[in-house]
Design a protein around this motif. Structure first.
Motif, short mmCIF file in Angstrom:
data_model
loop_
_atom_site.label_atom_id
_atom_site.label_comp_id
_atom_site.label_asym_id
_atom_site.label_seq_id
_atom_site.Cartn_x
_atom_site.Cartn_y
_atom_site.Cartn_z
N GLU A 127 0.82 -1.21 0.00
CA GLU A 127 0.00 0.00 0.00
C GLU A 127 0.85 1.26 0.00
O GLU A 127 0.45 2.29 -0.53
CB GLU A 127 -0.93 0.00 1.22
N ASN A 139 -7.65 -0.77 -10.72
CA ASN A 139 -9.01 -1.25 -10.51
C ASN A 139 -9.79 -1.29 -11.83
O ASN A 139 -10.54 -2.24 -12.09
CB ASN A 139 -9.76 -0.36 -9.51
N ALA A 142 -8.41 -4.17 -13.98
CA ALA A 142 -8.85 -5.45 -13.42
C ALA A 142 -10.32 -5.69 -13.71
O ALA A 142 -10.74 -6.82 -14.00
CB ALA A 142 -8.59 -5.48 -11.92
N GLN A 143 -11.12 -4.62 -13.66
CA GLN A 143 -12.55 -4.75 -13.94
C GLN A 143 -12.77 -5.16 -15.39
O GLN A 143 -13.58 -6.06 -15.67
CB GLN A 143 -13.24 -3.42 -13.64
N ASP A 148 -10.46 -10.54 -10.19
CA ASP A 148 -11.10 -10.21 -8.91
C ASP A 148 -10.20 -9.40 -7.98
O ASP A 148 -10.65 -8.46 -7.34
CB ASP A 148 -11.53 -11.51 -8.20
N ASP A 149 -8.92 -9.78 -7.89
CA ASP A 149 -8.03 -9.15 -6.91
C ASP A 149 -6.63 -9.01 -7.50
O ASP A 149 -5.84 -9.95 -7.48
CB ASP A 149 -7.98 -10.00 -5.63
N TRP A 150 -6.35 -7.83 -8.07
CA TRP A 150 -5.04 -7.65 -8.71
C TRP A 150 -3.91 -7.60 -7.69
O TRP A 150 -2.76 -7.93 -8.00
CB TRP A 150 -5.02 -6.39 -9.58
N ARG A 151 -4.22 -7.23 -6.44
CA ARG A 151 -3.19 -7.25 -5.39
C ARG A 151 -2.72 -8.69 -5.15
O ARG A 151 -1.55 -8.92 -4.85
CB ARG A 151 -3.73 -6.65 -4.10
N LYS A 152 -3.62 -9.63 -5.29
CA LYS A 152 -3.27 -11.04 -5.14
C LYS A 152 -2.30 -11.47 -6.24
O LYS A 152 -1.38 -12.26 -6.01
CB LYS A 152 -4.53 -11.90 -5.19
N GLU A 153 -2.49 -10.91 -7.44
CA GLU A 153 -1.57 -11.20 -8.55
C GLU A 153 -0.17 -10.66 -8.23
O GLU A 153 0.84 -11.32 -8.49
CB GLU A 153 -2.09 -10.58 -9.85
#
Length: 319
Positions: A127, A139, A142-143, A148-153
């Protein structure tokens, strides 16, 4: 579960392939007991390193070996089993790092953070490198790409990099390689404005489909769907999954011919330069964010005098 000794060499490795409850611990107990008793001139308890997945398994292995040595009359060896390094991978790595702290450039007193605390610290590091504009941009990407969760990528890239001992500075260079590999499976980008063509095809279909003539539920549902897609396209809030669905959707038979141009244009999604640009941008950005967040994560740990489980393994390997 693995076992090694100081006298072992890489040309003499025995692999034991077995499922849960098939006797791996028993086999290791027998083999280790035999080495320590029948080859005492080569093997000694202080030269044994054994790693397990859990502390419970480590205690069980140590206890079983000690019990076998006692049962065979080797009480002295049983007592000396406390000198053996038997534990989880990170437990053993931690003990060895303390022994060779000077060589690793570490303090003998190491502040090792647990996995959950390390994950929280990485989240803070991630962050800290994100601006509001970057978050909004990611965001939106990704949309459109239905991620679903680009932070996870980002986290996945960082974990893979750390598992392979890759420094943060190298990560951004892998983005182009990833893009090149992916685009081998995509057609050349079209020079046409496929977004404009799709909007026109939808507009024409909506104009020509007569819901008084075609009163079927399927056609009414189709018209509602393409109206929603039209709205999203005009507002630049569409996702590429809509294009896939448009390419496969159709109204009832009475209106199929009218709607056919919509599915034809939508089926060319992979040629759409906007789609291909979204892919390139997303890959470049997640590798860049991964590089920046990993660098910040390492800096934060260093400032706090911390290392985590991955650091333990990497530092020991380097020593």
């Amino acid at each position: 579960m693995g076992m090694n000794t100081n006298n072992a060499n890489m040309d003499n490795i025995t692999f034991i392939s077995a499922g849960a409850g098939s006797g791996k611990t028993y086999r290791l107990t027998q083999d280790l007991g035999k080495l320590l008793t029948e080859h005492a001139d080569e093997f000694r308890p202080s030269g044994v390193i054994a790693t397990t997945f859990t502390k419970l398994a480590a205690n069980e292995l140590r206890g079983r070996v000690r019990q076998r040595l006692n049962e065979t009359g080797h009480n002295d060896l049983a007592v000396r089993m406390e000198q053996a390094l038997i534990g989880t991978v990170n437990g053993v790595c931690g003990q060895l790092l303390k022994r060779f702290a000077f060589e690793a450039g570490l303090s003998p007193v190491q502040n090792v953070i647990e996995e959950q605390a390390a994950e929280h610290l990485f989240a803070v590091a991630l962050e800290s490198v994100l601006t509001l504009e970057k978050v909004k941009s990611m965001n939106a990407l990704a949309q459109r790409l239905s991620i679903d969760d680009w932070r996870k990528e980002v986290k996945g890239i960082v974990q893979t990099a750390r598992a392979n001992n890759l420094p943060s500075i190298q990560l951004s260079s892998f983005s182009q390689r990833s893009i090149d590999e992916l685009f081998k499976f995509l057609p050349a980008a079209s020079k046409r404005d496929l977004n404009a063509e799709l909007l026109l095809a939808i507009k024409t279909a909506l104009k020509n489909i007569d819901l008084d003539f075609d009163t079927t539920k399927g056609t009414r549902s189709y018209v509602s769907f393409i109206k929603d897609c039209q709205r999203k396209l005009k507002a630049n809030q569409y996702c590429w999954a809509d294009w896939v669905k448009l390419s496969k959707s159709s109204p009832a038979k009475k209106s199929e011919v009218i709607a056919e141009p919509v599915s034809i244009v939508a089926s060319e999604m992979e040629k759409n330069p906007n789609f291909q640009n979204d892919l390139k941008t997303f890959i470049n950005e997640i590798f860049l964010v991964a590089s920046q967040s990993l660098e910040q994560f390492q800096i934060m740990k260093q400032k706090k005098g911390m290392i985590d489980f991955v650091d333990q393994e990497q530092l020991l390997y380097q020593v």
